[in-house]
Design a protein around this motif. Structure first.
Motif, PDB file in Angstrom:
ATOM      1  N   ARG A 212       0.951  -0.929  -0.089  1.00  0.00           N
ATOM      2  CA  ARG A 212       0.380   0.184   0.119  1.00  0.00           C
ATOM      3  C   ARG A 212       0.679   1.391  -0.054  1.00  0.00           C
ATOM      4  NH1 ARG A 212      -4.949  -0.561   1.318  1.00  0.00           N
ATOM      5  NH2 ARG A 212      -5.210   1.202   2.440  1.00  0.00           N
ATOM      6  N   GLY A 213       0.757   2.138  -1.286  1.00  0.00           N
ATOM      7  CA  GLY A 213       1.617   3.066  -0.974  1.00  0.00           C
ATOM      8  C   GLY A 213       2.786   3.186  -2.330  1.00  0.00           C
ATOM      9  N   THR A 214       2.951   4.581  -2.932  1.00  0.00           N
ATOM     10  CA  THR A 214       3.792   4.793  -3.187  1.00  0.00           C
ATOM     11  C   THR A 214       5.247   4.739  -2.444  1.00  0.00           C
ATOM     12  OG1 THR A 214       4.003   7.485  -3.329  1.00  0.00           O
ATOM     13  CG2 THR A 214       2.178   6.076  -5.358  1.00  0.00           C
ATOM     14  N   ASP A 215       5.502   5.277  -1.411  1.00  0.00           N
ATOM     15  CA  ASP A 215       6.320   5.610  -0.692  1.00  0.00           C
ATOM     16  C   ASP A 215       7.224   3.854  -0.552  1.00  0.00           C
ATOM     17  OD1 ASP A 215       4.074   4.324   1.356  1.00  0.00           O
ATOM     18  OD2 ASP A 215       5.381   4.883   2.972  1.00  0.00           O
ATOM     19  N   LYS A 216       7.164   3.252  -0.673  1.00  0.00           N
ATOM     20  CA  LYS A 216       7.075   1.307  -0.717  1.00  0.00           C
ATOM     21  C   LYS A 216       7.622   1.272  -2.055  1.00  0.00           C
ATOM     22  CE  LYS A 216       4.405   0.240   3.557  1.00  0.00           C
ATOM     23  NZ  LYS A 216       3.572   0.967   2.956  1.00  0.00           N
ATOM     24  N   THR A 217       7.938   2.156  -2.867  1.00  0.00           N
ATOM     25  CA  THR A 217       8.637   2.038  -4.343  1.00  0.00           C
ATOM     26  C   THR A 217      10.191   1.516  -4.054  1.00  0.00           C
ATOM     27  OG1 THR A 217       6.768   2.874  -5.305  1.00  0.00           O
ATOM     28  CG2 THR A 217       8.969   2.216  -7.000  1.00  0.00           C
ATOM     29  N   ASP A 218      10.793   1.945  -3.890  1.00  0.00           N
ATOM     30  CA  ASP A 218      12.409   1.967  -4.015  1.00  0.00           C
ATOM     31  C   ASP A 218      13.102   1.069  -2.768  1.00  0.00           C
ATOM     32  OD1 ASP A 218      12.858   4.049  -4.841  1.00  0.00           O
ATOM     33  OD2 ASP A 218      13.096   5.620  -3.330  1.00  0.00           O
ATOM     34  N   ALA A 219      11.893   0.809  -1.849  1.00  0.00           N
ATOM     35  CA  ALA A 219      12.246   0.219  -0.472  1.00  0.00           C
ATOM     36  C   ALA A 219      12.285  -1.850  -1.368  1.00  0.00           C
ATOM     37  CB  ALA A 219      10.962  -0.129   0.551  1.00  0.00           C
ATOM     38  N   ALA A 220      10.858  -1.844  -2.378  1.00  0.00           N
ATOM     39  CA  ALA A 220      10.287  -2.964  -2.614  1.00  0.00           C
ATOM     40  C   ALA A 220      12.177  -3.123  -4.053  1.00  0.00           C
ATOM     41  CB  ALA A 220       9.550  -2.609  -3.767  1.00  0.00           C
ATOM     42  N   THR A 221      12.217  -2.378  -4.776  1.00  0.00           N
ATOM     43  CA  THR A 221      13.583  -2.831  -5.791  1.00  0.00           C
ATOM     44  C   THR A 221      14.757  -3.080  -4.851  1.00  0.00           C
ATOM     45  OG1 THR A 221      13.384  -0.012  -5.861  1.00  0.00           O
ATOM     46  CG2 THR A 221      12.584  -1.126  -7.305  1.00  0.00           C
ATOM     47  N   GLY A 222      14.854  -1.844  -3.534  1.00  0.00           N
ATOM     48  CA  GLY A 222      16.209  -2.229  -3.047  1.00  0.00           C
ATOM     49  C   GLY A 222      15.959  -3.742  -2.626  1.00  0.00           C
ATOM     50  N   LEU A 223      15.217  -4.050  -2.224  1.00  0.00           N
ATOM     51  CA  LEU A 223      15.176  -5.792  -1.341  1.00  0.00           C
ATOM     52  C   LEU A 223      15.096  -6.652  -2.687  1.00  0.00           C
ATOM     53  CD1 LEU A 223      12.243  -5.062   1.038  1.00  0.00           C
ATOM     54  CD2 LEU A 223      14.206  -5.684   1.850  1.00  0.00           C
ATOM     55  N   GLY A 224      14.947  -6.210  -4.105  1.00  0.00           N
ATOM     56  CA  GLY A 224      15.225  -7.368  -5.742  1.00  0.00           C
ATOM     57  C   GLY A 224      13.820  -7.450  -6.497  1.00  0.00           C
ATOM     58  N   ALA A 225      12.916  -6.629  -5.883  1.00  0.00           N
ATOM     59  CA  ALA A 225      11.577  -6.824  -6.414  1.00  0.00           C
ATOM     60  C   ALA A 225      12.263  -6.546  -8.572  1.00  0.00           C
ATOM     61  CB  ALA A 225      10.506  -5.521  -6.550  1.00  0.00           C
ATOM     62  N   HIS A 226      11.676  -6.160  -9.027  1.00  0.00           N
ATOM     63  CA  HIS A 226      11.302  -5.789 -10.309  1.00  0.00           C
ATOM     64  C   HIS A 226      10.047  -5.046 -10.579  1.00  0.00           C
ATOM     65  CE1 HIS A 226      13.275  -9.963 -10.786  1.00  0.00           C
ATOM     66  NE2 HIS A 226      14.384  -8.358 -11.292  1.00  0.00           N
ATOM     67  N   HIS A 227       9.232  -5.284  -9.769  1.00  0.00           N
ATOM     68  CA  HIS A 227       7.959  -4.446 -10.326  1.00  0.00           C
ATOM     69  C   HIS A 227       7.397  -4.474  -9.115  1.00  0.00           C
ATOM     70  CE1 HIS A 227       7.948  -5.918 -14.511  1.00  0.00           C
ATOM     71  NE2 HIS A 227       8.339  -7.177 -13.797  1.00  0.00           N
TER      72      HIS A 227
END
Length: 338
Positions: free
Chosen positions: A197-212
């Motif tokens: 939930r939320g756009t603020d987690k985008t960087d955290a997700a990609t930093g953990l390895g998410a492609h999308h």
């Protein structure tokens, strides 16, 4: 013998108290472990609030890492000084139909630390030798502790799914379970989608390895997954049944919704969503001691690590409430200074 300090809850929903008790001695088939770290898991709150039939006074804690201190009679293959972890799987009976069939995690008398015996919010614990997992030197005790529950639950669900390297796999939730699920999914070779939930987690997700990354507050999750080709699996780590149900139409034919997040509310799914598509909704328990050991080994090889905050045992109240409030990113771990 010197007494040890343990965190005790005397009654349901009662306060934490640090008490002194005698150093326990291991019996037949048991070992004593000097606790170096113990994760603070959301399920601890269910124990403390008597959602499970736990005995009181209670010493919580089922994400334990430390060193063997003493070995009881009848124990082979374990010696003092070895680094070990104990998770949700804290021993099994070995004689029920599940155990005899090889399904140890489904043991009818499964021994969960903090329920079957005093848990890891303590300077030492006595556990069955069958509960032990070896800890690689690459991981600290504080990093190893959450792997006994959160780590093995997400790793096992993913590696036992029908998804194969290169397949699209989504992780619903980016909390204590989800941040490990994203890392494991990426390291297992999946095209990894993080959903939160939320756009603020985008960087955290990609930093953990998410492609999308999919923000579930602004996008139709199922539609977005289908736009990416349809998910072979969705690992549901968020404790929100409505959010889980919203991912089902995002699965490709034969895709699996892998449920590790807990919510008492039913998951809404229509037969029309799964009959013609052969989709599956599947629950996953954590894993045996051997599964924990394999989780730790994989993490050591690939660099998967829990993101943790540590607090000393005396600060259990603060650690517990940071976990409950969601302020912690992503796992709280108590340390004893051992």
């Amino acid at each position: 013998m010197s007494p040890i300090r343990s965190v005790q809850v005397a009654e349901p929903a009662g306060p934490f108290r640090v008490v002194e008790r005698e150093l326990p001695e291991p019996g037949h088939g048991q070992v004593r472990v000097t606790v170096e770290a113990c994760g603070v898991c959301r399920t601890d709150a269910a124990f403390i609030n008597a959602a499970f039939p736990v005995p009181f006074p209670l010493v919580p804690g089922h994400e334990i890492a430390g060193r063997i201190d003493a070995v009881g009679t009848g124990v082979e293959g374990w010696t003092p000084g070895q680094r070990v972890a104990i998770g949700w799987f804290g021993g099994n009976c070995g004689v029920c139909s599940a155990c005899r069939g090889g399904g140890l995690i489904h043991c009818q008398r499964l021994q969960v630390p903090g329920w079957a015996y005093p848990g890891g919010y303590s300077e030492a614990v006595v556990v069955p030798a069958t509960a032990l997992a070896r800890v690689p030197e690459a991981l600290t005790a504080a990093e190893a502790a959450p792997m006994g529950c959160a780590g093995v639950a997400t790793f096992n669900a993913l590696r036992r799914s029908h998804a194969r390297p290169g397949d699209l796999v989504a992780v619903l939730g980016l909390g204590g379970l989800g941040h490990l699920g994203v890392q494991f999914a990426a390291k297992l070779g999946f095209e990894t989608v993080a959903i939160a939930r939320g756009t603020d987690k985008t960087d955290a997700a990609t930093g953990l390895g998410a492609h999308h990354y999919i923000d579930s507050t602004t996008a139709d999750v199922a539609e977005q997954l289908q736009n990416l080709g349809g998910a072979a699996a969705v690992l549901a780590t968020a404790g929100n049944s409505a959010a889980m149900g919203a991912t089902i139409d995002g699965l490709r034919p034969g895709g699996e919704l892998l449920v590790v997040g807990a919510d008492p509310e039913p998951i809404q799914v229509s037969p029309f969503q799964i009959i013609s598509t052969s989709r599956v909704v599947r629950g996953h328990p954590s894993g045996t001691a051997r599964d924990v050991e394999e989780t730790l080994h994989f993490a050591a090889l690939t660099g998967v690590r829990p993101v943790i905050e540590t607090r000393p045992l005396d600060e259990v109240e603060a650690a517990y409430h940071r976990m409950l409030s969601g302020e912690a990113r992503y796992r709280m771990v108590l340390t004893t200074g051992s």
